[in-house]
Design an enzyme around this catalytic site. Structure first.
Site, PDB file in Angstrom:
ATOM      1  N   HIS A 292      26.107  38.799  50.687  1.00  0.00           N
ATOM      2  CA  HIS A 292      25.562  38.849  49.834  1.00  0.00           C
ATOM      3  C   HIS A 292      25.507  40.801  49.302  1.00  0.00           C
ATOM      4  O   HIS A 292      25.699  40.607  49.806  1.00  0.00           O
ATOM      5  CB  HIS A 292      23.930  38.050  49.719  1.00  0.00           C
TER       6      HIS A 292
ATOM      7  N   CYS B 117      26.426  37.528  42.477  1.00  0.00           N
ATOM      8  CA  CYS B 117      25.847  38.735  42.351  1.00  0.00           C
ATOM      9  C   CYS B 117      26.887  40.072  42.686  1.00  0.00           C
ATOM     10  O   CYS B 117      26.790  41.007  42.487  1.00  0.00           O
ATOM     11  CB  CYS B 117      25.239  38.171  43.895  1.00  0.00           C
TER      12      CYS B 117
END
Length: 517
Positions: free
Chosen positions: A449, A96
């Site tokens: 994330h 990510c």
């Protein structure tokens, strides 16, 4: 025309043949005039029946320059150009950080032009191919080749997670998106720059140096020996840091805290260690200014980097005049001040047009009152514009926006300092708008994330008048890129990315210099 099609469709068919505009058209039927809500069953038209049409004909509608192609007849490449949403990137296992970086870099529009015009290899070439694939499909893209090239160029991104290093299930570790951003920019330094005016040094600079790189002037003065000459150095930078302390509330204060400070070093005049004041300012600012929110700091007590959760507000528009040298500030201020004034005029014109459009759609009784207000607003704008020679009204109504923009552009271009004309990729005003953000969610630097956010206007042209393709000028919404998931992110929610907890907080911010037109 299909049987029992609405009267409006029938009128449009007449317009296509006769050139009589629908708003000036009267179609006579038995017992009166054809209205949009007329029931055809009551009219009971017969095959071959003749209708009387009253109205002055105008120019016949021109056929489309390109044949009409329906969605079901388009291939993936053509669909991607008309479907509004850009595509996402598949997460290949803790990637990510890379996906959010790539999405944010798409906001550097000129980068794609430079990549396509070059014959680079390695990581830059893989980025070019990835960008092109993303623009030609409506499905999420799997960035396998780019990831492989990234890990080959920078082995740090091939680090295994702790389980893999201990003999457990192998997997790649989460990485730092800001480090990925910086390393990719370093790799892109081989991309040739874009051409400039004759006599400029544009051909000797790479794209990154032109559009993303700045120059920082650092001055050291000895607090304990004022007579000692200051030490001045200049270095090239790709970003500006925003330090976050217990007292940092706004991005600008964090940047100034990073630029100014104290340090100890040996004083040649005193022959010993002494305290120096350091002051750094940008002597060159690029078209794209990267701001790094320094949210991760090393903690000796736990032996790793920890996240600074503090809430720090960042602006959607940024004036860089406070972080540049006095010499550069002097060159920027004339055009910066005038552009701010012109932007106020542009905003007022949008308000007038919006009020006029709303008023035009109201019943006549209400419209007369509303149109008086709109006219008054237009007159006020005109009075204000007489001093700025910007707002002109013809016949009590605003002219087409392009008329104003053309005149404003000529005025602003005349204020651009000569040094900027030869410096391709530099900001000529120091005024920026936020176009992309990389955020981090979580409490740890080596976990959590990352997501990317990009302003919608990056992907779609701005429409300044009815009928033009693109999004309205006042559309300030963004796209949220959560790996392969892409969604609309309202402008009003951007403040939720200020930080203050473990939720997503701004980490890398990309500002683009404002266009003059």
């Amino acid at each position: 025309m299909a049987p029992l099609s609405p009267p409006s469709v029938f009128k449009d068919a007449i317009y296509q043949v006769t050139g009589v505009p629908i708003e000036r058209m009267k179609v006579m039927i038995k017992g009166g005039m054809l209205k949009d809500d007329t029931d055809w069953k009551k009219v009971a038209p017969k095959d071959g029946q003749t209708f009387m049409v009253i109205g002055a004909a105008g120019e016949l509608p021109k056929p489309p320059e390109k044949p009409v192609v329906f969605l079901e007849d388009m291939d993936d490449s053509e669909l991607a150009q008309v479907v509004s949403y850009p595509v996402g990137l598949v997460n290949l296992g803790n990637t990510c950080y890379m996906n959010s970086t790539v999405q944010a870099m798409r906001a550097i529009v000129e980068l794609q032009t430079a990549l396509n015009a070059s014959s680079v290899t390695g990581l830059p070439n893989q980025l070019r191919l990835l960008f092109n694939n993303m623009s030609k499909t409506t499905e999420s893209v799997t960035p396998s080749s780019f990831l492989l090239a990234l890990r080959q160029a920078f082995p740090q991104f091939a680090e295994l997670n702790r389980s893999g290093m201990k003999g457990g299930a192998a997997g790649y570790a989460q990485q730092d998106a800001e480090e990925c951003w910086t390393q990719v920019l370093h790799a892109l330094k081989v991309v040739p720059g874009l051409p400039g005016p004759s006599g400029s040094s544009a051909h000797t600079k790479g794209f990154v140096e032109q559009f993303i790189g700045g120059e920082m002037r650092r001055e050291l003065k000895c607090d304990e020996a004022p007579e000692e000459p200051p030490s001045v150095t200049t270095e090239k930078v790709l970003k500006v840091d925003c330090n976050i302390t217990i007292s940092t509330n706004y991005m600008l204060s964090g940047i100034l805290d990073a630029l100014d400070g104290k340090l100890e070093k040996n004083s040649p005049s005193l022959g010993r260690q002494a305290v120096y004041t350091t002051r750094s300012r940008l002597s060159r600012i690029p078209s794209y200014l990267t701001v790094h929110m320094v949210r991760f700091a090393w903690r000796a007590d736990i032996g790793k980097k920890a996240k600074i959760m503090r809430k720090v507000k960042f602006p959607l528009e940024f004036d860089a005049v406070e972080i540049v040298t006095d010499d550069l500030k002097e060159k920027l201020l004339p055009i910066s001040r005038r552009l701010k004034e012109i932007e106020k005029d542009r905003l007022e014109r949008r308000k007038v047009r919006k009020r006029t459009k709303v008023a035009a759609g109201q019943p006549k009784k209400d419209r007369d009152v509303e149109m008086t207000d709109a006219s008054g607003a237009a007159s006020g704008s005109t009075a204000n514009a007489h001093s700025s020679e910007n707002q002109e009204v013809a016949g009590g109504e605003l002219q087409d926006e392009s008329v104003y923009r053309e005149k404003e552009l000529k005025e602003l271009e005349a204020l651009v300092h000569a040094d900027f004309l030869a410096d391709v990729g530099s900001s000529v005003s120091g005024l920026y708008e936020l176009v992309a953000i990389v955020t981090h969610k979580g409490a740890a630097a080596d976990a959590g994330h990352y997501m990317g956010f990009v302003k919608r206007s990056v992907f779609h042209p701005i429409s300044r008048k009815a009928g033009d393709p693109g999004i309205p000028e006042d559309d300030e919404d963004w796209y949220k890129f959560d790996d392969e998931k892409v969604s609309i992110f309202p402008r009003e929610k951007l403040a939720t990315l200020d930080g203050g907890g473990e939720d997503s907080s701004a980490y890398v911010l990309l500002y683009k210099t404002k266009a003059l037109a």
